[in-house]
Design a protein around this motif. Structure first.
Motif, PDB file in Angstrom:
ATOM      1  N   PHE B  19       0.859  -1.161   0.396  1.00  0.00           N
ATOM      2  CA  PHE B  19       0.131   0.111   0.603  1.00  0.00           C
ATOM      3  C   PHE B  19       0.688   1.111   0.063  1.00  0.00           C
ATOM      4  O   PHE B  19       2.057   1.447   0.385  1.00  0.00           O
ATOM      5  CB  PHE B  19      -1.188  -0.119   1.090  1.00  0.00           C
ATOM      6  N   ASP B  20       0.514   2.356  -1.364  1.00  0.00           N
ATOM      7  CA  ASP B  20       1.281   3.586  -1.037  1.00  0.00           C
ATOM      8  C   ASP B  20       2.910   3.873  -2.033  1.00  0.00           C
ATOM      9  O   ASP B  20       2.743   4.841  -1.919  1.00  0.00           O
ATOM     10  CB  ASP B  20       1.271   3.780   0.339  1.00  0.00           C
ATOM     11  N   VAL B  21       3.039   2.202  -1.866  1.00  0.00           N
ATOM     12  CA  VAL B  21       4.623   2.201  -2.040  1.00  0.00           C
ATOM     13  C   VAL B  21       4.605   1.557  -3.741  1.00  0.00           C
ATOM     14  O   VAL B  21       5.756   1.846  -4.305  1.00  0.00           O
ATOM     15  CB  VAL B  21       5.711   1.694  -0.761  1.00  0.00           C
ATOM     16  N   LEU B 150       8.904   0.050  -6.402  1.00  0.00           N
ATOM     17  CA  LEU B 150       8.891   0.582  -5.175  1.00  0.00           C
ATOM     18  C   LEU B 150       9.646   1.900  -4.707  1.00  0.00           C
ATOM     19  O   LEU B 150      10.476   2.403  -5.394  1.00  0.00           O
ATOM     20  CB  LEU B 150      10.095  -0.544  -3.969  1.00  0.00           C
ATOM     21  N   VAL B 151       8.152   3.457  -4.054  1.00  0.00           N
ATOM     22  CA  VAL B 151       8.545   4.154  -4.114  1.00  0.00           C
ATOM     23  C   VAL B 151       8.793   4.388  -2.171  1.00  0.00           C
ATOM     24  O   VAL B 151       8.134   3.994  -1.833  1.00  0.00           O
ATOM     25  CB  VAL B 151       7.852   5.718  -4.287  1.00  0.00           C
ATOM     26  N   LYS B 152      10.693   4.129  -2.725  1.00  0.00           N
ATOM     27  CA  LYS B 152      10.780   4.078  -0.905  1.00  0.00           C
ATOM     28  C   LYS B 152      10.662   5.406  -0.435  1.00  0.00           C
ATOM     29  O   LYS B 152       9.969   5.367   0.527  1.00  0.00           O
ATOM     30  CB  LYS B 152      12.432   4.025  -1.383  1.00  0.00           C
ATOM     31  N   LEU B 188     -10.105   5.179   5.429  1.00  0.00           N
ATOM     32  CA  LEU B 188      -9.272   4.652   6.304  1.00  0.00           C
ATOM     33  C   LEU B 188      -8.960   5.614   7.439  1.00  0.00           C
ATOM     34  O   LEU B 188      -9.473   6.600   8.030  1.00  0.00           O
ATOM     35  CB  LEU B 188      -8.075   4.988   4.992  1.00  0.00           C
ATOM     36  N   ALA B 197       0.284  -3.879  11.316  1.00  0.00           N
ATOM     37  CA  ALA B 197       1.428  -3.448  10.506  1.00  0.00           C
ATOM     38  C   ALA B 197       3.104  -4.031  10.887  1.00  0.00           C
ATOM     39  O   ALA B 197       3.104  -4.161   9.507  1.00  0.00           O
ATOM     40  CB  ALA B 197       2.164  -2.324  11.390  1.00  0.00           C
ATOM     41  N   GLN B 200       1.800  -6.420   8.017  1.00  0.00           N
ATOM     42  CA  GLN B 200       1.916  -6.416   6.920  1.00  0.00           C
ATOM     43  C   GLN B 200       3.262  -6.071   5.954  1.00  0.00           C
ATOM     44  O   GLN B 200       3.555  -6.690   5.044  1.00  0.00           O
ATOM     45  CB  GLN B 200       1.201  -4.674   7.089  1.00  0.00           C
ATOM     46  N   TRP B 201       3.678  -6.154   7.220  1.00  0.00           N
ATOM     47  CA  TRP B 201       5.702  -6.070   6.381  1.00  0.00           C
ATOM     48  C   TRP B 201       6.348  -7.059   6.442  1.00  0.00           C
ATOM     49  O   TRP B 201       7.140  -6.960   5.272  1.00  0.00           O
ATOM     50  CB  TRP B 201       6.208  -4.315   7.085  1.00  0.00           C
ATOM     51  N   ASN B 203       5.109  -9.257   5.182  1.00  0.00           N
ATOM     52  CA  ASN B 203       3.906  -9.954   3.690  1.00  0.00           C
ATOM     53  C   ASN B 203       4.509  -9.071   2.444  1.00  0.00           C
ATOM     54  O   ASN B 203       5.280  -9.330   1.168  1.00  0.00           O
ATOM     55  CB  ASN B 203       2.491  -9.092   3.543  1.00  0.00           C
ATOM     56  N   PHE B 204       4.590  -7.497   3.402  1.00  0.00           N
ATOM     57  CA  PHE B 204       5.761  -6.736   2.079  1.00  0.00           C
ATOM     58  C   PHE B 204       7.007  -7.556   1.857  1.00  0.00           C
ATOM     59  O   PHE B 204       7.725  -7.520   0.710  1.00  0.00           O
ATOM     60  CB  PHE B 204       5.381  -5.267   2.232  1.00  0.00           C
ATOM     61  N   GLY B 205       7.727  -7.014   2.447  1.00  0.00           N
ATOM     62  CA  GLY B 205       9.032  -7.154   3.025  1.00  0.00           C
ATOM     63  C   GLY B 205       9.388  -9.350   1.191  1.00  0.00           C
ATOM     64  O   GLY B 205      10.208  -9.130   0.930  1.00  0.00           O
ATOM     65  N   VAL B 227      -4.037  -3.997   6.350  1.00  0.00           N
ATOM     66  CA  VAL B 227      -4.192  -2.695   6.515  1.00  0.00           C
ATOM     67  C   VAL B 227      -5.201  -2.499   6.215  1.00  0.00           C
ATOM     68  O   VAL B 227      -6.789  -1.814   6.803  1.00  0.00           O
ATOM     69  CB  VAL B 227      -3.421  -2.030   6.573  1.00  0.00           C
TER      70      VAL B 227
END
Lengths: 309, 309
Positions: B19-21, B150-152, B188, B197, B200-201, B203-205, B227
């Motif tokens: 989400f968002d990145v 990925l927009v860091k 949201l 959270a 979520q990270w 899963n994202f990693g 989330v």
């Protein structure tokens, strides 16, 4: 094969933006343990050196994880465990995890490896839970698998081995203060701003990408914890100074090891890691607090056999 | 070289746990645009086909991003922009982003590439902000860089190109309903549980690791959004059915594309992606809601030149 001597490594959990899921394995710090088959059934802890820990199997982390495995076996013999502890309990570099994995790894080797590494982690979780009052694997996984590990989920247990650059070193300072795990937990909020969570997973995703691509600079830029460090760093005297000086001396980044009080930093190459050691030594030398400093290459092998008889 | 015709692709942003990145680029859906040098200074939109969009430069997404770049130039000529729009505004597959990147990409080519892709994204952010009222790059980055991005961070703008397996296809359904961006945002929470959270990270990693290692199964297992999806999926009729049927038909995973209403799924291979198309078509065919379905390979090239004069 009746006796095995092993090296059970210290580990760094959380690793800034990887709170609760990431960890890495150290090479130069760890416990030695001897596991021996015995005619007497059950698990018996026969020697503990280094620190004052309980001999009673059900009260000892290594004993509890050993029992978790032993309950799955149908054997007419038992195991003796000797623990030569070098990692100080409560230091934040996986002391209990080293004990928890050591017994089950050694027993598994003596049995001809009936269990895989994920299953060993599952047994070790039971021992770790005795020490930390909750089931987690972020120190156990790197101790057993080596290198960097991502615990994707605890139930079911899913562990990913993340590759990392060859020339990555950790410098870790352990200030000899006590942080109660309960206090380190209580200080964290139950809810966090969505915006900060997004920053955290952007950094965490970037860190995983950086480890895959050997991008040292990006490893450094990704080692930002906007969620937990702002709270827990208050429990560690001079944390900000150590972090600032480490980075000034050439570290890629720095953060809290586990729930503290140890502070880790990562550097490209041994020379940088040694410079960081000097820099952070200077910070704590000016205080009344005693401390240890460890410099270690990332250990990609994990727990290992020293001797077999 | 005075005129360029380009294909400006549709994109999927957020991608569940990212989400968002995170975002990825599509191949078979996108706008065509013609950018032409003109003796008349400034930016002029001379043609718009497909959808009813404003001709006034400062009110048009492609115009605003073009102006952001034009302000940095010192030239005695201007540019004309023609927009042949295929991506429906408000569909959730980066319609405004395609317009925003198209103008600046085309101008940059005609000028001999004075700007790099990150700089182009920076200009395009100004156009995107006109449409979405905030500066974000999660559709722009995959449109310009291709593949998964990925927009860091937005400030400074840092974009990472994440590799992905060769045989990855997206199936996207666009139910023709309107979800106001303001509503999708308002739904949201400002704060989320720390425990979610962390999931979520994790899963994202794992997703970033899975993309690096061509692990299709892990891509699927990581595509979990604990989330945002639980809130926003309520705005999309039959979301749960579409997701369930997509996965039953062979999709690795599915989620909301951008802020919806489109729903994306990822599949290994074209055959699976086509089976998913049939399965989700069946879900919506039973409703009164009209819809489009797109099947596309992941586009690793991003925005591209169709013709140069």
């Amino acid at each position: 094969m009746n006796e095995i001597k092993i090296f059970s490594p210290a580990t760094v959990a959380n690793v800034s933006c990887g709170f609760d899921v990431l960890g890495f394995c150290l090479d130069s710090v760890g416990d030695n343990m001897v596991i021996r088959k015995s005619g007497k059934k059950g698990i018996h802890i026969t020697k503990i050196e280094g620190f004052d820990l309980p001999y009673e199997t059900v009260s000892n982390v290594a004993g509890v994880s050993a029992l978790a495995m032993y309950d799955k076996l149908d054997v007419d013999f038992g195991f003796e465990i000797e623990i030569y502890k070098n990692i100080k309990p409560g230091s934040g570099i996986g002391s209990s995890a080293a004990s928890a994995v050591g017994s089950v790894f050694g027993m598994n080797e003596l049995l001809g490896r009936p269990f895989n590494r994920t299953q060993l982690t599952q047994f070790a979780i039971k021992g770790e839970a005795l020490a930390s009052k909750c089931e987690h694997a972020d120190n156990l996984a790197p101790a057993i698998f080596g290198g960097f590990t991502l615990v994707k989920s605890i139930s079911p247990l899913e562990i990913l081995n993340i590759p990392s650059p060859n020339n990555l070193y950790a410098t870790i300072i352990h200030p000899q203060i006590e942080i109660k795990t309960s206090e380190a937990r209580a200080i964290l909020p139950n809810e966090i701003p969505l915006s900060k969570a997004i920053t955290q997973w952007a950094n965490f995703g970037s860190l995983i990408h950086a480890l895959h691509t050997n991008d040292y600079e990006l490893i450094g830029n990704s080692l930002n914890d906007v969620v937990v460090e702002p709270y827990r760093s208050k429990l560690i005297p001079h944390f900000d100074d150590v972090k600032t000086e480490a980075i000034k001396a050439g570290a890629l980044g720095a953060g809290i090891s586990g729930s503290g009080p140890s502070i880790f930093s990562l550097s490209k190459g041994l020379v940088n890691a040694m410079n960081v050691k000097e820099a952070i030594k200077n910070v704590y030398s000016k205080t009344e607090i005693t401390f240890d400093i460890h410099v270690s290459k990332i250990n990609n092998e994990g727990i290992k056999i020293l001797n077999l008889k």
